[in-house]
Design a protein around this motif. Structure first.
Motif, PDB file in Angstrom:
ATOM      1  N   ALA A  59       0.552  -1.307   0.026  1.00 12.66           N
ATOM      2  CA  ALA A  59       0.307   0.188   0.400  1.00 12.66           C
ATOM      3  C   ALA A  59       1.217   1.414   0.262  1.00 12.66           C
ATOM      4  O   ALA A  59       0.067   1.708  -0.164  1.00 12.66           O
ATOM      5  CB  ALA A  59      -1.029  -0.138   1.360  1.00 12.66           C
ATOM      6  N   ARG A  60       1.767   0.978   0.481  1.00 13.08           N
ATOM      7  CA  ARG A  60       3.108   2.516   0.771  1.00 13.08           C
ATOM      8  C   ARG A  60       3.528   3.243  -0.523  1.00 13.08           C
ATOM      9  O   ARG A  60       2.837   4.499  -1.013  1.00 13.08           O
ATOM     10  CB  ARG A  60       3.959   1.798   0.956  1.00 13.08           C
ATOM     11  N   PRO A  61       3.368   2.734  -2.103  1.00 13.30           N
ATOM     12  CA  PRO A  61       2.988   3.357  -3.232  1.00 13.30           C
ATOM     13  C   PRO A  61       2.180   4.159  -2.970  1.00 13.30           C
ATOM     14  O   PRO A  61       2.200   4.181  -4.644  1.00 13.30           O
ATOM     15  CB  PRO A  61       4.080   2.278  -3.815  1.00 13.30           C
ATOM     16  N   GLY A  62       1.476   4.063  -3.348  1.00 18.53           N
ATOM     17  CA  GLY A  62      -0.056   4.211  -3.539  1.00 18.53           C
ATOM     18  C   GLY A  62      -1.051   3.360  -3.644  1.00 18.53           C
ATOM     19  O   GLY A  62      -2.295   4.095  -4.329  1.00 18.53           O
ATOM     20  N   ARG A  63      -1.059   2.026  -3.580  1.00 19.39           N
ATOM     21  CA  ARG A  63      -1.865   1.074  -4.062  1.00 19.39           C
ATOM     22  C   ARG A  63      -3.488   1.286  -3.431  1.00 19.39           C
ATOM     23  O   ARG A  63      -2.509   0.982  -1.665  1.00 19.39           O
ATOM     24  CB  ARG A  63      -1.035   0.351  -4.488  1.00 19.39           C
ATOM     25  N   ARG A  79      -3.425  -4.210  12.339  1.00 17.30           N
ATOM     26  CA  ARG A  79      -3.672  -2.874  12.377  1.00 17.30           C
ATOM     27  C   ARG A  79      -2.695  -1.535  13.819  1.00 17.30           C
ATOM     28  O   ARG A  79      -3.194  -0.009  13.337  1.00 17.30           O
ATOM     29  CB  ARG A  79      -5.510  -3.557  13.773  1.00 17.30           C
ATOM     30  N   ARG A  80      -2.050  -2.880  14.627  1.00 21.04           N
ATOM     31  CA  ARG A  80      -1.164  -1.682  15.613  1.00 21.04           C
ATOM     32  C   ARG A  80      -0.648  -1.071  14.655  1.00 21.04           C
ATOM     33  O   ARG A  80       0.469   0.062  14.775  1.00 21.04           O
ATOM     34  CB  ARG A  80      -0.803  -2.775  16.915  1.00 21.04           C
ATOM     35  N   LYS A  81       0.114  -2.234  14.092  1.00 25.18           N
ATOM     36  CA  LYS A  81       1.081  -1.747  13.000  1.00 25.18           C
ATOM     37  C   LYS A  81       1.026  -0.421  12.611  1.00 25.18           C
ATOM     38  O   LYS A  81       1.592   0.455  10.755  1.00 25.18           O
ATOM     39  CB  LYS A  81       1.872  -2.842  12.338  1.00 25.18           C
ATOM     40  N   LEU A  82      -0.691  -0.547  11.213  1.00 23.29           N
ATOM     41  CA  LEU A  82      -0.943   0.334  10.489  1.00 23.29           C
ATOM     42  C   LEU A  82      -0.695   1.544  10.737  1.00 23.29           C
ATOM     43  O   LEU A  82      -0.950   2.666  10.664  1.00 23.29           O
ATOM     44  CB  LEU A  82      -2.486  -0.043  10.198  1.00 23.29           C
ATOM     45  N   ASP A  88      -2.394   8.627   4.464  1.00 24.94           N
ATOM     46  CA  ASP A  88      -2.945   7.956   3.338  1.00 24.94           C
ATOM     47  C   ASP A  88      -2.535   6.689   3.365  1.00 24.94           C
ATOM     48  O   ASP A  88      -3.098   6.233   2.804  1.00 24.94           O
ATOM     49  CB  ASP A  88      -2.103   8.712   1.917  1.00 24.94           C
ATOM     50  N   VAL A  89      -1.150   5.907   3.370  1.00 22.94           N
ATOM     51  CA  VAL A  89      -1.657   4.769   3.631  1.00 22.94           C
ATOM     52  C   VAL A  89      -1.968   3.933   4.792  1.00 22.94           C
ATOM     53  O   VAL A  89      -2.863   3.170   4.132  1.00 22.94           O
ATOM     54  CB  VAL A  89      -0.288   4.080   4.408  1.00 22.94           C
ATOM     55  N   ARG A  90      -2.828   4.019   5.563  1.00 28.90           N
ATOM     56  CA  ARG A  90      -3.922   4.101   6.705  1.00 28.90           C
ATOM     57  C   ARG A  90      -5.387   3.471   6.120  1.00 28.90           C
ATOM     58  O   ARG A  90      -6.385   2.834   5.613  1.00 28.90           O
ATOM     59  CB  ARG A  90      -3.609   4.373   8.016  1.00 28.90           C
TER      60      ARG A  90
END
Ligand SMILES: C[S@@+](CC[C@H](N)C(=O)[O-])C[C@H]1O[C@@H](n2cnc3c(N)ncnc32)[C@H](O)[C@@H]1O
Length: 264
Positions: A59-63, A79-82, A88-90
């Motif tokens: 998800a980091r590159p925008g997907r 969820r904790r890592k998120l 924007d990533v969340r």
């Protein structure tokens, strides 16, 4: 101590999961999933996403990525890592508690992935078929399904008695040192393995706690997977033997199947 506790039903093994697999050759897979996602050019569905080890980097590159998993413990870590990611990533990640054999999402995807042997937790043919049928329903026409299973080592299958695993030691959460060992039994008639693992965790103060866990997996052979994918309506486009996308060979560690749902 519950020796038969399935490892994904235990909150502590979920806590230790990322620590345990850090630096493991089998988790050097993220660049492959990123490349497949790039080729798909749209949202990705990851089945059995666990602690979001793969989900978050995708998800980091925008997907947009949807991660589905059955274990509330693994999803709690995800969820904790998120929460530590940017807004924007969340916003791009949806985590769903569900069973990969029976799920219904309001979206169709150009790519579905099942990394790191997660498909192998499905022990019965019926479970495997139901999962592939769910995948077919959730793929766009022409979309791809990519599944990574390990390539069984014949020397392990033919070993006399159980195969010893470890011991290994790694740093766990909160300054704990984890010493891990186990043994694996192979049930040749049913193509299953059963691993019993013992975790000895020693806190910085020296106090030690022991727990034991069991993990049962189905091991697949190449043509079994290919036939099954074809029987469920997929066209097998590629079989890679490692995460560099080299052609599958006798000594390949992985079997990574990329299968396409027909256009119409
Ligand atoms: C080896 S872990 C893989 C996690 C993650 N994909 C990764 O690569 O790190 C297997 C995952 O499968 C999940 N799982 C087991 N059975 C499942 C099912 N029927 N449906 C969805 N998830 C399942 C477990 O909860 C666990 O998180």
């Amino acid at each position: 101590m519950k020796a038969d506790l399935n490892r994904y039903e235990d909150p502590w093994t979920a806590e230790v999961y990322d620590f345990e697999h850090e630096g493991n050759a089998r988790t050097a897979d993220v660049p492959l999933w990123l490349a497949l996602a790039e080729e798909a050019g749209g949202p990705v569905l990851e089945l059995a996403c666990g602690t979001a080890r793969v989900t978050i980097p995708l998800a980091r590159p925008g997907r947009e990525v949807t991660g589905l998993d059955m274990s509330p413990n693994m999803l709690a870590i995800a969820r904790r890592k998120l929460d530590q990611e940017g807004r924007d990533v969340r916003a791009r990640i949806r985590l769903v508690e569900g069973d990969m054999r029976d799920f219904s999402l309001d979206q169709r995807f150009p790519l579905i992935i099942i990394p790191f042997s997660a498909f192998q937790v499905l022990l019965e043919r019926e479970d495997q078929r139901r999962c592939l049928e769910c995948c077919a329903r959730h793929l766009k026409p022409g979309g791809r399904l990519a599944i990574d299973v390990f390539h069984p080592k014949l020397s392990r299958l033919t070993a006399e008695g159980a195969v010893e695993e470890g011991p290994d030691e790694f740093p766990g959460p909160d300054g704990v040192t984890v010493r891990w060992s186990g043994h694996t039994d192979y049930d040749i008639a049913n193509q299953r393995l059963r691993s019993r693992c013992r975790y000895e965790r020693t806190a910085s103060g020296g106090e030690t706690t022991v727990s034991e866990h069991m993990l049962e997996l189905h091991y697949f052979f190449r043509f079994e997977m290919e036939w099954m994918l074809e029987a469920c309506g997929f066209h097998v486009e590629a079989l890679y033997g490692n995460f560099d996308r080299n052609e599958f060979a006798a000594d390949s560690p992985e079997m990574i199947f990329v299968a396409r749902k027909p256009d119409a």
